[in-house]
Design a protein around this motif. Structure first.
Motif, PDB file in Angstrom:
ATOM      1  N   MET A   1      -6.836   7.757   4.834  1.00 34.50           N
ATOM      2  CA  MET A   1      -6.241   8.306   3.609  1.00 34.50           C
ATOM      3  C   MET A   1      -7.190   9.287   2.939  1.00 34.50           C
ATOM      4  N   VAL A   2      -8.464   8.947   2.900  1.00 34.24           N
ATOM      5  CA  VAL A   2      -9.442   9.834   2.258  1.00 34.24           C
ATOM      6  C   VAL A   2      -9.561  11.142   3.040  1.00 34.24           C
ATOM      7  N   LEU A   3      -9.505  11.024   4.377  1.00 36.00           N
ATOM      8  CA  LEU A   3      -9.698  12.206   5.218  1.00 36.00           C
ATOM      9  C   LEU A   3      -8.434  13.044   5.363  1.00 36.00           C
ATOM     10  N   ASP A   4      -7.295  12.552   4.889  1.00 31.83           N
ATOM     11  CA  ASP A   4      -6.041  13.274   5.115  1.00 31.83           C
ATOM     12  C   ASP A   4      -6.062  14.631   4.427  1.00 31.83           C
ATOM     13  N   PRO A   5      -5.800  15.705   5.200  1.00 30.81           N
ATOM     14  CA  PRO A   5      -5.900  17.046   4.603  1.00 30.81           C
ATOM     15  C   PRO A   5      -4.886  17.276   3.488  1.00 30.81           C
ATOM     16  N   ALA A   6      -3.760  16.566   3.558  1.00 28.21           N
ATOM     17  CA  ALA A   6      -2.730  16.787   2.528  1.00 28.21           C
ATOM     18  C   ALA A   6      -2.951  15.865   1.344  1.00 28.21           C
ATOM     19  N   GLN A   7      -4.058  15.100   1.392  1.00 27.01           N
ATOM     20  CA  GLN A   7      -4.286  14.119   0.331  1.00 27.01           C
ATOM     21  C   GLN A   7      -4.403  14.814  -1.012  1.00 27.01           C
ATOM     22  N   GLY A   8      -3.367  14.628  -1.845  1.00 29.62           N
ATOM     23  CA  GLY A   8      -3.366  15.329  -3.125  1.00 29.62           C
ATOM     24  C   GLY A   8      -3.975  14.491  -4.223  1.00 29.62           C
ATOM     25  N   GLY A   9      -3.867  13.168  -4.108  1.00 30.81           N
ATOM     26  CA  GLY A   9      -4.263  12.289  -5.198  1.00 30.81           C
ATOM     27  C   GLY A   9      -5.751  12.290  -5.455  1.00 30.81           C
ATOM     28  N   GLY A  10      -6.142  11.963  -6.673  1.00 29.07           N
ATOM     29  CA  GLY A  10      -7.548  11.871  -7.025  1.00 29.07           C
ATOM     30  C   GLY A  10      -8.096  10.506  -6.627  1.00 29.07           C
ATOM     31  N   ALA A  11      -9.403  10.327  -6.889  1.00 28.63           N
ATOM     32  CA  ALA A  11     -10.070   9.083  -6.502  1.00 28.63           C
ATOM     33  C   ALA A  11      -9.418   7.837  -7.120  1.00 28.63           C
TER      34      ALA A  11
ATOM     35  N   VAL B   1      -0.121   9.564  -3.566  1.00 22.00           N
ATOM     36  CA  VAL B   1      -1.120   9.889  -2.542  1.00 22.00           C
ATOM     37  C   VAL B   1      -0.466   9.668  -1.185  1.00 22.00           C
ATOM     38  N   THR B   2      -1.040  10.272  -0.148  1.00 20.43           N
ATOM     39  CA  THR B   2      -0.527  10.055   1.209  1.00 20.43           C
ATOM     40  C   THR B   2      -0.741   8.586   1.575  1.00 20.43           C
ATOM     41  N   GLY B   3       0.317   7.914   1.979  1.00 24.82           N
ATOM     42  CA  GLY B   3       0.250   6.482   2.259  1.00 24.82           C
ATOM     43  C   GLY B   3      -0.492   6.168   3.546  1.00 24.82           C
ATOM     44  N   PRO B   4      -0.812   4.885   3.769  1.00 31.34           N
ATOM     45  CA  PRO B   4      -1.605   4.495   4.931  1.00 31.34           C
ATOM     46  C   PRO B   4      -0.953   4.841   6.273  1.00 31.34           C
TER      47      PRO B   4
ATOM     48  N   GLY C   1       0.824  -1.206   0.000  1.00 29.02           N
ATOM     49  CA  GLY C   1       0.000   0.000   0.000  1.00 29.02           C
ATOM     50  C   GLY C   1       0.859   1.256   0.000  1.00 29.02           C
ATOM     51  N   GLU C   2       1.938   1.225   0.795  1.00 33.17           N
ATOM     52  CA  GLU C   2       2.863   2.370   0.837  1.00 33.17           C
ATOM     53  C   GLU C   2       3.524   2.559  -0.528  1.00 33.17           C
ATOM     54  N   GLY C   3       3.937   1.457  -1.124  1.00 31.07           N
ATOM     55  CA  GLY C   3       4.631   1.529  -2.423  1.00 31.07           C
ATOM     56  C   GLY C   3       3.737   2.120  -3.495  1.00 31.07           C
ATOM     57  N   VAL C   4       2.513   1.581  -3.592  1.00 30.03           N
ATOM     58  CA  VAL C   4       1.600   2.088  -4.625  1.00 30.03           C
ATOM     59  C   VAL C   4       1.238   3.549  -4.331  1.00 30.03           C
ATOM     60  N   SER C   5       1.037   3.874  -3.062  1.00 32.43           N
ATOM     61  CA  SER C   5       0.727   5.268  -2.707  1.00 32.43           C
ATOM     62  C   SER C   5       1.819   6.200  -3.213  1.00 32.43           C
ATOM     63  N   ARG C   6       3.067   5.769  -3.035  1.00 30.94           N
ATOM     64  CA  ARG C   6       4.174   6.594  -3.498  1.00 30.94           C
ATOM     65  C   ARG C   6       4.139   6.730  -5.022  1.00 30.94           C
ATOM     66  N   LEU C   7       3.884   5.591  -5.687  1.00 25.22           N
ATOM     67  CA  LEU C   7       3.881   5.615  -7.157  1.00 25.22           C
ATOM     68  C   LEU C   7       2.779   6.513  -7.706  1.00 25.22           C
TER      69      LEU C   7
ATOM     70  N   ALA D   1      -6.391   7.193  -7.936  1.00 22.83           N
ATOM     71  CA  ALA D   1      -5.118   6.898  -7.274  1.00 22.83           C
ATOM     72  C   ALA D   1      -5.374   6.279  -5.903  1.00 22.83           C
ATOM     73  N   LEU D   2      -6.337   6.845  -5.182  1.00 18.39           N
ATOM     74  CA  LEU D   2      -6.671   6.314  -3.851  1.00 18.39           C
ATOM     75  C   LEU D   2      -7.217   4.897  -3.957  1.00 18.39           C
ATOM     76  N   VAL D   3      -8.094   4.699  -4.951  1.00 17.18           N
ATOM     77  CA  VAL D   3      -8.676   3.373  -5.147  1.00 17.18           C
ATOM     78  C   VAL D   3      -7.563   2.357  -5.436  1.00 17.18           C
ATOM     79  N   ALA D   4      -6.601   2.755  -6.254  1.00 16.80           N
ATOM     80  CA  ALA D   4      -5.497   1.852  -6.592  1.00 16.80           C
ATOM     81  C   ALA D   4      -4.735   1.443  -5.328  1.00 16.80           C
ATOM     82  N   ALA D   5      -4.470   2.429  -4.468  1.00 14.18           N
ATOM     83  CA  ALA D   5      -3.701   2.136  -3.249  1.00 14.18           C
ATOM     84  C   ALA D   5      -4.495   1.235  -2.312  1.00 14.18           C
ATOM     85  N   VAL D   6      -5.786   1.523  -2.165  1.00 19.57           N
ATOM     86  CA  VAL D   6      -6.609   0.740  -1.236  1.00 19.57           C
ATOM     87  C   VAL D   6      -6.812  -0.685  -1.762  1.00 19.57           C
ATOM     88  N   LEU D   7      -7.066  -0.805  -3.077  1.00 17.58           N
ATOM     89  CA  LEU D   7      -7.226  -2.137  -3.674  1.00 17.58           C
ATOM     90  C   LEU D   7      -5.973  -2.978  -3.456  1.00 17.58           C
ATOM     91  N   THR D   8      -4.816  -2.335  -3.603  1.00 21.29           N
ATOM     92  CA  THR D   8      -3.561  -3.051  -3.396  1.00 21.29           C
ATOM     93  C   THR D   8      -3.502  -3.627  -1.980  1.00 21.29           C
TER      94      THR D   8
END
Ligand SMILES: Nc1nc2c(c(=O)[nH]1)N[C@H]1C(S)=C(S)[C@@H](COP(=O)(O)O)O[C@H]1N2
Ligand SMILES: [Mo]
Length: 507
Positions: A114-124, A38-41, A29-35, A126-133
């Motif tokens: 991750m969704v609630l993170d104020p610094a969350q820059g990624g779009g939906a 998005v802010t990682g878990p 999850g951290e790896g995909v978030s970085r790729l 990207a977030l879905v990709a990280a969570v699915l992973t």
């Protein structure tokens, strides 16, 4: 029913499965978030944990762990996760469904953070990709591992070794791939920005501003040595090309300015000594840099500040906020919105691409990094990150001084010893520095040339040291005639006071 060795081994294999799947899930999850940027878990959960922690506990943590508080927080999140997945795996050896449900719930919590993170820059997507992973590796991996364990332990049936080994190596490989992506991947805060030259360059540094003394703080702090203080568990990576500064609130004309808009203006360059309210007496949470930026007051004037406003609330991309008195941002000290530091664009850690730099106020009320909004408002109408945590709303930097050399507990030889350091009273200026040994008479130190009243000032004093143990103390006097107080105050709520001293032994 008594526990047999097989059952115990079975439980242990379950716990190990939970641990493996949990660790691999987080790493992937951290790896995909970085790729996908998005802010990682881990950071997201850490940020939530900070927000949900009751204030007394938070204050205790800051007081106890100081600048290691971030590492402690991340460690706490990881240890909690570790225990949770161990227990889940243990339970899962007997009750697979419960373990999988639990693991899904953990992923759900991480996703929520991750969704609630104020610094969350990624779009939906990207977030879905990280969570699915995380779901696939964490929950799927656990299901696979547990499926290699026999469900009914009563039957003398061992674990399916082939299946278990295959599952184990696959889950480990996915976790390792995640860890690799975490370290190498991602847009790591590209700080490329073409800085124009200053319309008003900094004055040359005066001759004799400092002394050539080993251990004395240099007048301009090299960027790698510049202190860093912020609440960001992960340095925000802000794309300058799309970054926008908004000026909002009690203004006639709200503004939206891109970095290009800002860079096309007349830029001012100036040396300003930044100071952290958390600087203890004798501490090193301050630094002097050459800042390149736009005077805040020009932008505020263009926006047209309305009557009744007395504050500017600044907002960072990561949700950090600060409140600065309007008068400080509009007076002659000329606070800056900085884009450059020591001749290059702001490094990511120091606020790329845009930050505030306000002479004379502690950083927490005046130096917001990764700046995205200036809201003109009233102090009565808002609180900010640190005022919510018991710090003062207004916080001018307190007159102070420090002995750099000799260091505490230095072993010196009798004879002439050079004592030296810096003193600061930003926007007022340093008039005098005095030193004394063993509570004897105060002696005037020699001052370095003054750069400006916005920077610290070097001083030195020659001391005839006699054998024995001695205590050296320093105090400064500012241009307004105020003598630095000896009263020891803690850093909260508005900055430490007291005289710095060092004890040395002379032989
Ligand atoms: N976005 C953001 N800006 C911030 C902070 C923060 O936590 N987040 N900390 C402030 C504090 S307390 C200080 S002292 C200065 C430190 O700036 P530096 O890290 O560049 O030295 O940044 C200020 N700006
Ligand atoms: Mo600070």
């Amino acid at each position: 029913m008594t526990t047999t060795p097989i059952q115990r081994g079975h439980r242990a294999a379950g716990a190990a499965s939970g641990l493996l799947a949990g660790a691999a899930g987080v790493l992937a999850g951290e790896g995909v978030s970085r790729l996908v940027d998005v802010t990682g878990p881990v950071v997201a959960v850490g940020n939530r944990a900070v927000d949900l922690t009751p204030r007394p506990l938070k204050e205790w943590a800051i007081a106890t762990f100081g600048s290691a508080d971030k590492a402690v927080l991340v460690g706490g999140v990881l240890v909690t996760l570790l225990v949770a997945v161990l227990v889940l795996g243990w339970v899962g050896a007997r009750r697979r469904g419960v373990a999988l449900l639990g693991m899904t719930a953990l992923v759900g919590l991480a996703a929520l953070a991750m969704v609630l993170d104020p610094a969350q820059g990624g779009g939906a997507p990207a977030l879905v990709a990280a969570v699915l992973t995380m779901l696939v590796v964490g929950v799927g991996g656990l299901a696979w591992l547990l499926s290699a364990l026999p469900v009914r332990v009563g039957r003398a049936q061992g674990l399916d070794r082939r299946r278990f080994l295959l599952a184990t190596s696959s889950v480990v490989a996915l976790g390792a791939a995640g860890a690799a992506a975490r370290t190498v991947g991602g847009p790591s805060g590209s700080t490329s920005l073409d800085l124009p030259t200053a319309a008003t360059p900094a004055d040359p540094i005066p001759e004799g501003v400092s002394f050539d003394i080993d251990g004395l703080t240099p007048h301009v702090t090299p960027t790698p040595d510049f202190y860093r203080v912020d609440t960001a568990l992960q340095v925000p990576s802000v794309d300058a090309a799309s970054h926008v500064l908004r000026i909002t609130g009690m203004v006639d004309r709200p503004l939206e300015l891109t970095m290009q808009d800002l860079l096309s203006r007349d830029l001012v360059e100036r040396r300003i000594t930044l100071t952290c309210v958390s600087n203890e007496v004798g501490g090193d949470l301050l630094g002097n840099a050459t800042w390149l930026g736009i005077p805040v007051r020009e932008l505020l004037a263009e926006a047209g500040v309305q009557a009744g406003a007395d504050a500017v609330r600044s907002v960072s991309v990561d949700g950090y906020t600060a409140g600065t008195p309007l008068e400080v941002l509009t007076d002659d000290r000329e606070a800056l919105l900085a884009v450059g530091m020591n001749g290059v664009p702001l490094p990511a850690e120091h606020g790329h691409p845009l930050r505030m730099v306000t002479p004379g106020l502690y950083g927490y009320v005046s130096a917001t990094k990764w700046l995205t909004e200036l809201e003109v408002t009233r102090f009565a109408d808002f609180t900010a990150y640190w005022t919510d945590r018991g710090y003062a709303a207004k916080a001018p930097i307190k007159l102070s001084s420090r002995i750099d050399v000799p260091g505490s507990f230095a072993q010196l030889e009798a004879g002439e010893v050079t004592v030296a350091g810096v003193a600061w009273a930003q926007t007022v200026g340093i008039e005098r520095v005095q030193v004394r040994a063993d509570e004897g008479e105060w002696q005037d130190a020699e001052l370095g040339a003054e750069d400006s009243d916005q920077t610290w000032r070097a001083w030195r004093w020659r001391w005839s040291a006699e054998p024995g143990s001695h205590r050296l103390e320093v105090r400064a006097t500012d241009r307004a005639g105020t003598v630095q107080t000896s009263r020891r105050e803690p850093i909260a709520p508005d900055g430490s006071t007291g005289w710095h001293n060092v004890t040395v032994s002379v032989s």
